[in-house]
Every structure is written in structure tokens, then in C-alpha cells.
Design an enzyme around this catalytic site. Structure first.
Site, mmCIF file in Angstrom:
data_model
loop_
_atom_site.group_PDB
_atom_site.id
_atom_site.type_symbol
_atom_site.label_atom_id
_atom_site.label_comp_id
_atom_site.label_asym_id
_atom_site.label_seq_id
_atom_site.Cartn_x
_atom_site.Cartn_y
_atom_site.Cartn_z
ATOM 1 N N GLU A 393 21.861 9.942 54.492
ATOM 2 C CA GLU A 393 21.261 9.057 53.499
ATOM 3 C C GLU A 393 20.936 7.670 54.050
ATOM 4 O O GLU A 393 19.855 7.128 53.804
ATOM 5 C CB GLU A 393 22.178 8.930 52.280
ATOM 6 C CG GLU A 393 22.194 10.137 51.376
ATOM 7 C CD GLU A 393 23.231 11.175 51.770
ATOM 8 O OE1 GLU A 393 23.399 12.150 51.039
ATOM 9 O OE2 GLU A 393 23.867 10.990 52.833
ATOM 10 N N HIS A 462 29.088 12.333 40.609
ATOM 11 C CA HIS A 462 27.703 12.763 40.419
ATOM 12 C C HIS A 462 27.136 12.290 39.080
ATOM 13 O O HIS A 462 26.128 12.828 38.612
ATOM 14 C CB HIS A 462 27.595 14.296 40.468
ATOM 15 C CG HIS A 462 27.647 14.890 41.835
ATOM 16 N ND1 HIS A 462 28.695 14.681 42.691
ATOM 17 C CD2 HIS A 462 26.772 15.698 42.497
ATOM 18 C CE1 HIS A 462 28.478 15.351 43.813
ATOM 19 N NE2 HIS A 462 27.308 15.974 43.722
#
Length: 656
Positions: A393, A462
Site C-alpha cells: 500500500e 475493516h
């Protein structure tokens, strides 16, 4: 390749110029004229000079915090360099960047960096831009032995190798990461790490400018031929301490320092020129004297230059936003799209309109993203413009920054918004500050988009709503649509804008349907939408809470309570005028968002109204937000954590 005498003399003079610039900088720092700090390049001159001599003018470099040498070797003017160190408007960064962030975009120097190795992904992004544009430009990313242990360096080497990018990883191993010796912090030779990525790794004498030149020239030729990256470890030594401000206890022996100074890169080239009869003492003396005159003029130029103004500083944060007007085209009767479909249509239309737009992220290509936003785009535009990335990322986000600065318009998908924590340096320290640190000159047209929020049982890592983090950072645009219509129009605006944009999509809203025009349209940034008119209470709500606020307003209308619902849509810039006008009409304010209450976006809205409209309030401001806990997995607890329609209705009733 044998270099001619004028070239050898130019290499010699450039090394002298770098050394004398940094020696002069140290003198000026002690005199209080250069402030903050600076990191001397003395002793390492052969690396930058040898490397940059192997480049063309249109090739890129990315430096690090010890970047004076890199910039001067690439052709930067010493007067503008000195003016920057003085904090003057005539400096390369107009006095806003300083020593660690100096750059010269006209020379394709894409910035130096105060964060160790953070420029490496940016360099990889510039290399990707060169590849996508079909040029044979090459990029050198400089970093130190300390930076070699940063994860982004390994991620970038892997990604550059997979994509065969025209990138040279040039590690200047000067033996110490601040005070920690390489032997105490680094396992094995740095150049040997290249084997793990299937690319060449070369270890070279970094105090021999010709050896560096030859190694880099081979790597450049390889990159231009499309054969991919090379890792070069140039073994060298910095003569001084870590920085001019450090004032640290001694951590090197005097004997070690003497031994390395005897390998002086300038002295070695001078000896070669004289022993081989390629130059004369008087000629070399004349070259050195010319440098001294340049430096005298540079100091005078810097001293006489004006300081930047507050107005210049504030204007440097954002590029002008796209100017558009609402309303856009009307949707055809019966034409409804889900939010996923609206986002996909925006991406498709912008990719058709502008070849500079491309998408990258985890699983965005072959399967079209785990929520399906990019589904079908790979088939339309190919792997080059819809790029599946490794799970890296920080690096692919940084590559987005580099590609944007190099002239493309990347859209980076964050697979789950919680993963943005791995990207924070590249977003907060690089994308958001790049334009500012370079004096308000460059643009960073980058969109970072992805799904946030709870409601689908994905638990604590999440399901977060993190918009307040990004609203806090100058230089970022933050967008949070609540309807398919807004999602399409705002994403088009985001892609066309010349600033880094955080584009937040709520998972629960992906299947939500609404009317969406087929023709492209752009919604102005910083313009709220009044979703429902009312007179008794103003509700400012974001994303999912917009729909729950509207449902609550419908319910309360049956009780005779008139609720006005405002969706800011763009959280930064914020449409203060619309919010304040509504509160002036209703005298009451409820703010609803899914993020936790403490220091959430609602606190900013509450502060705004308290500071600018407290005299019109007839009741306290009420915030409706999540409980102050991480998102639980249990479905009943998740529902108890996220605000409901009933919570919003109760808050409104409490004010009326």
C-alpha cells in the site's frame, strides 16, 4: 565509454561546486543566516556527479534529505539553492521547502525528502509515468544505507522489477544512518539484495566518480532498453556529522575519519587529471576560483532577495479547484444506477476522455475490485491503465504521487479504507505537502479512493470511518458522497482537480440506487447539497447518515417538526455558507456521522457554528455519532455502535 577532457573537467568542477556550497552553507549556518538545519554532502560528491553525468536533461531524479549534491549535479543553480536555504522567495521552493525539500521541476528534480527513503516510491511513480507515456526517460532514486532498511525500498524494488520500470535504485552507503553504523543495522551487502528481486545488483566505489559513472551508465542503458531496474550500492563516506544542528556525541573514531578523507573523491580525480596530463594545476585552480565567484554571487543574491509573504504561503497549499456549475444534465426517465455503477461510469468516461487517467490498486484489474467498482475497465483499457498491484500500500500510493507529479492523473484504490494507515506517510507528508514544499508551483492530481465504514460485519480493522484524519491535513481535498448522482459527479471533479483528493465511499451505500445522468458531469467541490428543506432543525449529515437523517425527517414531519437535511458532500473544502445560512433559519443544529464522536468531523462543524453563529442558536448543538469503541464483530453490537434513524430522531426531538 571514455570521457573527453572537457567532460572530466566539468565533473571535477561540479564536485568542487557541491563541496564548497555545503562548506559555505555550514559557515552561514554558524552565522545564523541559514536556519533550521542542513545535511552536508561533503565526501559523497562523486556519487551524485557520476550518476547525473550518465543522465539526459529530460531524465528524472529524486533526492533525499542530503540532497544539495543531487540537485547541483543535475544542474541546479547555486544562487537559487542558496536563496532557498536563506528562506527567500527567489529560492527554488520560494522559501517554503528549505534544505531537506529542495527541488527544481524544470530540471526534472522531483524533490528531496525529509522522510528517509520516502522519495523512492515517488521515483517509481515517475518511472511508471515514463513507461505509460511511451518515452525512454529514466529515473534515479537516491537513498542512503539507513533508507535501505525501509519497507518502501523493498516494496518499490519488487514492484519495479515486476513492471520492468526504467528506475535505478542508487544507495549511497556512507556507513552511518545518523549515528548507527551500517555493520550494526544491515545484514549483508545492500547490493546483494537485488538478487531477491531478479534484478542486477552492483557494488561500486562511491568515491571514484568514473566508476560511479560507468555503473550508472550501464544501468541507464539497460533501463532505456526496457530491461527494467538496477540496484547500485555506492560505498562512500560523509565527512561531517549527520546534520549541521545535530551536536551529537562522537560516534566515529578520528582514525576512521582520516582514512576515509584520504580517499577524497575530488582529490582522486584531480590526481588523475594531473598525472595523465589531461589538465594543469593552473587550469584546475581557475575552475575552483570560478566556483568561488559563483558562491559569492549566490550569497549576495540570497541576502538581497525578499522573504515570502503570508499571502504567498497560503496560496501555495492548493491548486485552483475546477470551476463547474450545478445543476448538471438531467437523468433520463427511469435511468437508475447503483453507487458502484455510478463510480464505474465516472471512471470509464474519464479514462475515455483523458489518456492520462489510470487506475491502480490491489485486485482492481482481473476481478474488478472486491466491491466491483472497476469491473470491466481492464477489458476496455488494458493492463497498462488498470493495474493490479502487489500488496504494497505505501509504495503504490507513493507511485501515485510520483506519477501525478510527472504529469499523469492516477486513481489509487484502497481495497479497504482501514489499510490507508499503511499509506499515511505518502498521503500526509508527500501528496498533501508536495505542492506547498515546492513553493506552490507543481500540481498533484491524484485521487485516493476506497470503501470505509461499518454495517456489514467486517469488525474492527475493516470498518472504520476516518474522514477526520484527512480533513485535518492542509493540502488534501476530502469528498464523501451519499448518493449515486453525487458519487459520479464528484468523482469526475476529483479526477479533473489538480490537488490530491481523498474520496470516501461507504460500503453500505454501494448497492444503493438512484437517478444518474448518462452524460459526464462534474459537481463543484466545496458545495453542499440541501437534501431536504425545513425550518425547525438543521441536520448536517454525511454518507449513510444522510439517508437515516432523511428517514428521521420524514418520520418527524408527521409530528409537525420540519427538518432541513444538509449533505456537505465535500468535507474539505467545506461549504460553510450553506450550513450557517440553514442554522440562521432554524436556530438548531444536529450533526450526524458514523465515525466516533471525539474529534470527529462533527466537532469541526460544531466549532464553526459556535464561532460564527452562536447568537442565532436557540439550543445546544447535538452530535450523533458512533460509540467510542472499535467496531465490534457481533451483529447486535455493531448495530448498537453505529447511529440509527431513531438516534437522529431522538436528538432532533431533544432540541424542539
Amino acid at each position: 565509454m571514455t570521457l573527453d577532457v572537457p567532460t572530466l573537467e566539468r565533473l571535477y568542477q561540479t564536485m568542487v561546486r557541491i563541496r564548497r556550497f555545503d562548506e559555505k552553507t555550514a559557515e552561514l549556518f554558524q552565522a545564523g543566516l541559514v536556519k533550521g538545519t542542513a545535511h552536508s554532502y561533503v565526501g559523497q560528491e562523486a556519487v551524485a556527479v557520476g550518476a547525473c553525468a550518465a543522465l539526459r536533461e529530460d531524465d528524472y531524479i529524486v533526492g533525499n534529505h542530503r540532497g544539495h549534491g543531487h540537485c547541483i549535479a543535475k544542474g541546479a543553480r547555486v544562487d537559487r539553492m542558496m536563496a532557498e536555504l536563506f528562506g527567500r522567495e527567489t529560492g527554488y521552493c520560494r522559501g517554503l521547502g528549505g534544505s531537506m525539500h529542495i527541488a527544481a521541476l524544470d530540471l526534472n528534480i522531483l524533490g528531496c525528502n525529509g522522510v528517509v527513503a520516502a522519495g523512492v516510491p515517488i521515483g517509481a511513480g515517475a518511472a511508471l509515468a515514463a513507461r505509460l507515456r511511451g518515452t525512454d526517460r529514466v529515473v534515479i532514486a537516491f537513498f542512503g544505507d539507513g533508507g535501505a532498511n525501509q519497507g518502501v525500498v523493498h516494496e518499490a524494488m519488487n514492484l519495479a522489477a515486476v513492471w520492468r520500470l526504467p528506475l535505478i535504485f542508487l544507495c549511497e552507503n556512507n556507513q552511518y544512518a545518523l549515528s548507527t553504523a551500517t555493520t550494526r543495522a544491515t545484514a549483508g551487502e545492500i547490493a546483494a539484495r537485488a538478487a531477491g528481486y531478479g534484478i542486477p545488483g552492483v557494488r561500486v566505489d562511491g568515491n571514484d566518480v568514473l566508476a560511479v559513472y560507468e555503473a550508472v551508465e550501464r544501468a541507464v542503458n539497460r533501463a532505456r532498453a526496457g530491461e527494467g531496474p538496477t540496484l547500485i550500492e555506492a560505498v562512500t563516506y560523509r565527512w561531517g556529522g549527520h546534520s549541521m544542528r545535530a551536536n551529537l556525541p562522537a560516534y566515529r573514531t578520528e582514525q576512521e575519519e582520516r582514512e576515509w578523507m584520504q580517499r577524497d573523491p575530488i582529490g582522486r580525480l584531480e590526481l588523475k587529471l594531473l598525472e595523465e596530463g589531461l589538465s594543469t594545476p593552473s587550469r584546475l585552480k581557475a575552475l575552483r576560483e570560478e566556483v568561488e565567484r559563483e558562491l559569492d554571487r549566490a550569497v549576495q543574491f540570497a541576502s538581497e532577495s525578499p522573504e515570502p509573504t503570508v499571502e504567498l504561503m497560503e496560496a501555495a497549499v492548493y491548486a485552483p479547484h475546477l470551476e463547474v456549475r450545478e445543476p448538471g444534465p438531467a437523468a433520463a426517465a427511469g435511468r437508475e444506477l447503483t453507487m458502484v455503477e455510478a463510480l464505474r461510469e465516472a471512471l470509464r468516461q474519464e479514462m475515455e476522455r483523458d489518456r492520462r487517467v489510470f487506475v491502480m490498486g490491489e485486485d482492481v484489474g482481473l476481478i474488478g475490485g472486491i466491491f466491483g467498482v472497476t469491473r470491466g475497465l481492464r477489458e476496455l483499457f488494458g493492463d497498462e491503465r488498470v493495474r493490479d498491484t502487489p500488496i504494497s500500500e505505501a509504495t503504490f500510493c507513493g507511485m501515485g504521487v510520483g506519477a501525478a507529479v510527472a504529469g499523469l492523473r492516477p486513481v489509487v484504490e484502497v481495497q479497504i479504507w482501514d489499510f490507508v494507515t499503511l499509506m499515511m506517510d505518502q498521503i500526509v507528508n508527500q501528496a498533501a505537502k508536495f505542492r506547498f514544499m515546492l513553493g506552490g508551483t507543481p500540481t498533484v492530481p491524484l485521487v485516493i479512493r476506497g470503501p470505509q465504514g461499518g454495517g456489514i460485519r467486517l469488525a474492527a480493522q475493516h470498518s472504520q470511518s476516518l474522514e477526520a484524519w484527512f480533513v485535518h491535513v492542509p493540502g488534501l481535498v476530502v469528498i464523501a458522497p451519499s448518493t449515486p448522482y453525487d458519487a459520479k459527479g464528484l468523482l469526475i471533479s476529483a479526477i479533473r482537480d489538480d490537488n490530491p483528493v481523498i474520496f470516501l465511499e461507504h460500503k453500505v451505500l454501494y448497492p444503493f440506487k438512484g437517478p444518474v445522468p448518462e452524460a459526464p458531469y462534474a459537481i463543484p467541490l466545496g458545495k453542499a447539497d440541501v437534501k431536504r428543506r425545513g425550518t425547525d432543525v438543521t441536520v448536517v449529515a454525511t454518507q449513510v447518515m444522510v439517508h437515516r437523517a432523511l428517514a428521521a425527517a420524514e418520520e418527524l414531519a408527521r409530528e409537525g417538526i420540519s427538518v432541513e437535511v444538509i449533505d456537505p458532500r465535500t468535507l474539505a473544502p467545506l461549504d460553510e455558507e450553506t450550513i450557517l445560512a440553514s442554522v440562521a433559519k432554524t436556530g438548531r443544529l444536529v450533526i450526524a456521522h458514523e465515525a466516533v464522536t471525539r474529534c470527529g468531523f462533527g466537532a469541526e462543524v460544531a466549532a464553526l457554528v459556535s464561532e460564527k453563529a452562536i447568537d442565532v442558536l436557540d439550543a445546544p448543538i447535538v452530535r450523533v455519532a458512533a460509540r467510542h469503541v472499535p467496531m465490534p464483530y457481533n451483529d447486535n453490537l455493531e448495530r448498537a455502535t453505529i447511529p440509527t434513524q431513531e438516534d437522529i430522531a431522538a436528538a432532533i426531538r431533544s432540541l424542539v
